[in-house]
Write a protein that holds these residues in place. Structure first.
Motif, PDB file in Angstrom:
ATOM      1  N   THR A 166      42.987   4.255  -7.848  1.00  0.00           N
ATOM      2  CA  THR A 166      44.062   5.221  -8.067  1.00  0.00           C
ATOM      3  C   THR A 166      44.477   5.461  -8.982  1.00  0.00           C
ATOM      4  O   THR A 166      45.596   5.742  -9.562  1.00  0.00           O
ATOM      5  N   GLY A 184      43.345  13.733  -7.210  1.00  0.00           N
ATOM      6  CA  GLY A 184      44.672  13.776  -6.712  1.00  0.00           C
ATOM      7  C   GLY A 184      45.177  14.307  -7.807  1.00  0.00           C
ATOM      8  O   GLY A 184      44.298  14.279  -8.694  1.00  0.00           O
ATOM      9  N   THR A 185      46.768  14.343  -7.799  1.00  0.00           N
ATOM     10  CA  THR A 185      47.766  14.272  -9.653  1.00  0.00           C
ATOM     11  C   THR A 185      47.403  12.905  -9.680  1.00  0.00           C
ATOM     12  O   THR A 185      48.011  11.912  -9.358  1.00  0.00           O
ATOM     13  N   TYR A 186      46.591  12.978 -11.419  1.00  0.00           N
ATOM     14  CA  TYR A 186      47.013  11.264 -11.687  1.00  0.00           C
ATOM     15  C   TYR A 186      48.650  11.801 -13.299  1.00  0.00           C
ATOM     16  O   TYR A 186      48.486  13.425 -13.581  1.00  0.00           O
ATOM     17  N   LYS A 224      45.773  17.877 -12.123  1.00  0.00           N
ATOM     18  CA  LYS A 224      45.304  17.652 -10.849  1.00  0.00           C
ATOM     19  C   LYS A 224      43.424  17.163 -10.757  1.00  0.00           C
ATOM     20  O   LYS A 224      42.678  18.328 -11.485  1.00  0.00           O
ATOM     21  N   LYS A 242      47.847   7.334  -9.966  1.00  0.00           N
ATOM     22  CA  LYS A 242      48.233   8.887  -9.287  1.00  0.00           C
ATOM     23  C   LYS A 242      49.525   8.432  -9.028  1.00  0.00           C
ATOM     24  O   LYS A 242      50.475   8.076  -8.274  1.00  0.00           O
ATOM     25  N   THR A 243      49.633  10.289  -8.274  1.00  0.00           N
ATOM     26  CA  THR A 243      51.055  10.441  -8.050  1.00  0.00           C
ATOM     27  C   THR A 243      51.329  10.913  -6.775  1.00  0.00           C
ATOM     28  O   THR A 243      52.211  10.569  -6.091  1.00  0.00           O
ATOM     29  N   SER A 244      50.290  11.490  -6.585  1.00  0.00           N
ATOM     30  CA  SER A 244      50.136  12.371  -5.257  1.00  0.00           C
ATOM     31  C   SER A 244      48.856  12.834  -4.919  1.00  0.00           C
ATOM     32  O   SER A 244      48.008  12.556  -5.801  1.00  0.00           O
TER      33      SER A 244
END
Length: 244
Positions: A166, A184-186, A224, A242-244
């Motif tokens: 991540t 995911g969103t980075y 994303k 990775k934030t979400s």
């Protein structure tokens, strides 16, 4: 809407290759920005060929066991320096080279051995990890200043042999989505002067059609990465998390 072009310059046997320039576009189709950030489609492959004196790495393969019980490494499919004929020296497939520094690793896919610009199918300079898919119709694969190449299964687990990461180095090169890194969103912060380049790609062929979305970033970058993406490429960026 303003033009935000990406021009990639590269010297191939002394000839300058100029990449495509495109406008910002919305939507989520191939060749457009898949994350709504307005990333422009450009070529990731034309960069300066350099025969720099980087030593070829030996046995840069992955550990075969997550717990480290096995220290056995994969044997190189072929060396990091040389011209290889596809079908005899190199079989079609996807290959990976790791541990490269300063963009001194150069590779090239060619449709013949003429050495002319028209024979070039795709090329790249690699820092960190590079992936490339050699096609059955390719005739020549050239590699200069790279660590040895190993054959990989694009769907296999990543270098750690465990769960996809991540976090990733901002100058780490290419990462296989779902294998090396989790979708995911980075976020990457502290980038300057548009030197941070990222790219979402559907495959490792490095053609213009391979690019889903890309961008050059100053300041903070947010992207994303979808589970359906094949690879994520990052060069000159601050590290991603990775934030979400």
């Amino acid at each position: 809407m303003g033009m935000k072009g990406k021009i990639a310059l590269g010297a191939v046997v002394g000839i300058v290759v100029i990449g495509a320039v495109s406008a910002n576009a919305g939507g989520d189709s191939d060749g457009g920005s898949g994350n709504g950030s307005g990333g422009d489609k450009g070529t990731s492959a034309a960069a300066r060929k350099d025969s720099g004196g980087k030593d070829s790495g030996d046995d840069k393969g992955d550990k075969g066991d997550k717990g480290g019980k096995t220290d056995e490494k994969k044997k190189a499919a072929f060396a990091g320096d040389g011209d290889f004929q596809v079908g005899s020296d190199v079989e079609p497939g996807t290959y990976r080279t790791t541990g490269n520094t300063d963009g001194m690793c150069y590779w090239e896919r060619a449709k013949d051995a003429s050495g002319e610009l028209d024979s070039l199918l795709a090329n790249d300079n690699v820092t960190g990890t590079g992936y490339v898919t050699v096609g059955a119709a390719d005739k020549i694969f050239k590699s200069s200043g790279c660590h040895d190449w190993e054959a990989v299964d694009p769907k296999a687990k990543g270098a750690a042999g465990g769960s996809p990461a991540t976090k990733m180095a901002g100058d780490g090169g290419m990462f296989a989505v779902g294998a090396d890194i989790a979708p995911g969103t980075y976020r990457s912060t502290g980038n300057a002067d548009d030197m941070c380049y990222w790219e979402r790609a559907k495959d490792a062929e490095h053609s213009l059609d391979s690019i889903i979305a890309n961008d050059n970033v100053s300041g903070t970058a947010v992207v994303k990465i979808n589970a359906s993406d094949g690879y994520f490429k990052t060069t000159g960026c601050a590290d991603w998390k990775k934030t979400s």
